[in-house]
Scaffold this active site. Structure first.
Site, short mmCIF file in Angstrom:
data_model
loop_
_atom_site.label_atom_id
_atom_site.label_comp_id
_atom_site.label_asym_id
_atom_site.label_seq_id
_atom_site.Cartn_x
_atom_site.Cartn_y
_atom_site.Cartn_z
N LYS A 1 85.05 22.32 47.80
CA LYS A 1 84.67 22.08 46.40
C LYS A 1 84.94 23.32 45.57
O LYS A 1 85.40 24.33 46.07
CB LYS A 1 83.19 21.72 46.33
N SER B 1 72.89 19.52 41.61
CA SER B 1 73.09 20.97 41.58
C SER B 1 74.13 21.33 40.52
O SER B 1 74.00 22.35 39.85
CB SER B 1 73.57 21.47 42.95
N HIS C 1 66.43 17.88 46.29
CA HIS C 1 66.65 18.20 47.71
C HIS C 1 65.31 18.37 48.43
O HIS C 1 65.11 17.86 49.53
CB HIS C 1 67.44 19.51 47.85
N ARG D 1 70.88 8.74 45.01
CA ARG D 1 70.10 8.77 43.77
C ARG D 1 70.35 7.52 42.94
O ARG D 1 69.45 6.97 42.33
CB ARG D 1 70.51 9.99 42.92
O1 PNS Z 1 76.06 18.05 49.12
P1 PNS Z 1 77.46 17.60 49.37
O2 PNS Z 1 78.43 18.64 48.88
O3 PNS Z 1 77.74 16.24 48.83
O4 PNS Z 1 77.63 17.51 50.97
C1 PNS Z 1 78.82 17.07 51.56
C2 PNS Z 1 78.81 17.32 53.08
C3 PNS Z 1 78.52 18.77 53.39
C4 PNS Z 1 77.75 16.46 53.72
C5 PNS Z 1 80.20 16.89 53.62
O5 PNS Z 1 81.20 17.47 52.85
C6 PNS Z 1 80.42 17.27 55.07
O6 PNS Z 1 79.79 16.74 55.96
N1 PNS Z 1 81.31 18.25 55.31
C7 PNS Z 1 81.61 18.75 56.64
C8 PNS Z 1 83.05 18.44 57.05
C9 PNS Z 1 83.16 17.03 57.55
O7 PNS Z 1 82.56 16.65 58.53
N2 PNS Z 1 83.94 16.21 56.80
C10 PNS Z 1 84.14 14.82 57.12
C11 PNS Z 1 83.06 13.98 56.43
S1 PNS Z 1 83.28 12.27 56.74
#
Ligand code: PNS
Length: 173
Positions: A44, A132, A20, A94
């Site tokens: 999650k 993570s 990150h 990645r």
């Molecule tokens: O590190 P992660 O858990 O892969 O991040 C995922 C994240 C936070 C980027 C994604 O879950 C997100 O944007 N969530 C906010 C809710 C939202 O907008 N959902 C629609 C995504 S298309």
């Protein structure tokens, strides 16, 4: 005058890893402002660190970059981007395995807000296998995660795991 480019780097960051930070460093070089945004209401698994703990670790590890801000958000990313006046979402890829999920999110976010661009960056190869989730699993099972997470995170992880092992011992007694 050139318009300031504000980017959001959203994620769970549970916990923040060197991967990150590698991406934050790359993003901070390109964008005028980079907002590292921790998702509050993740669907999650139960997080290891609270949002406040993750924010604190991110603040400590990014203070050397003046244009990096740390924040948390709830709800849709596209709505948060409008509130922040951000034009870009930064995400890391990645390996090929990340691509499908990232493509789906990027295109869905574009459908929700066509003015928001998603940009992808690759972290250093040394972090291409790092996540993570693996850091949480390896450290819970007593393995070493040194050089994969910042020192601050390593300390917090040890403290968290010691507290949870004390808790489970007390339960057994
Ligand atoms: O590190 P992660 O858990 O892969 O991040 C995922 C994240 C936070 C980027 C994604 O879950 C997100 O944007 N969530 C906010 C809710 C939202 O907008 N959902 C629609 C995504 S298309």
């Amino acid at each position: 005058m050139r318009k300031k480019v504000i980017a959001i780097y959203p994620g769970s960051f549970d916990p923040p890893t060197n991967g990150h930070l590698d991406l934050i460093e790359r993003g901070a070089k390109i964008f005028d402002v980079l907002i590292v945004a921790v998702l509050r209401n993740s669907a999650k698994t139960t997080p290891l660190f609270s949002v406040e703990e993750r924010l604190s670790m991110l603040r400590k590890t990014t203070k050397k970059w003046d244009n990096v801000r740390i924040d948390a958000f709830a709800g849709l990313l596209v709505d948060y981007a409008v509130r922040c006046k951000a034009q870009v979402v930064l995400r890391g890829i990645r390996a090929v395995s990340d691509y499908e999920y990232e493509l789906q999110m990027a295109l869905m976010n574009r459908k929700l807000n066509k003015g928001l661009e998603t940009m992808f960056m690759m972290p250093a190869g040394a972090y291409s296998y790092l996540s993570s989730g693996l850091v949480r699993e390896i450290s819970a099972l007593g393995g070493s995660v040194c050089n994969l997470i910042p020192k601050v995170v390593e300390r917090e992880l040890k403290r968290k795991l010691a507290a949870s092992s004390r808790k489970s011992k007390t339960k057994q007694e």
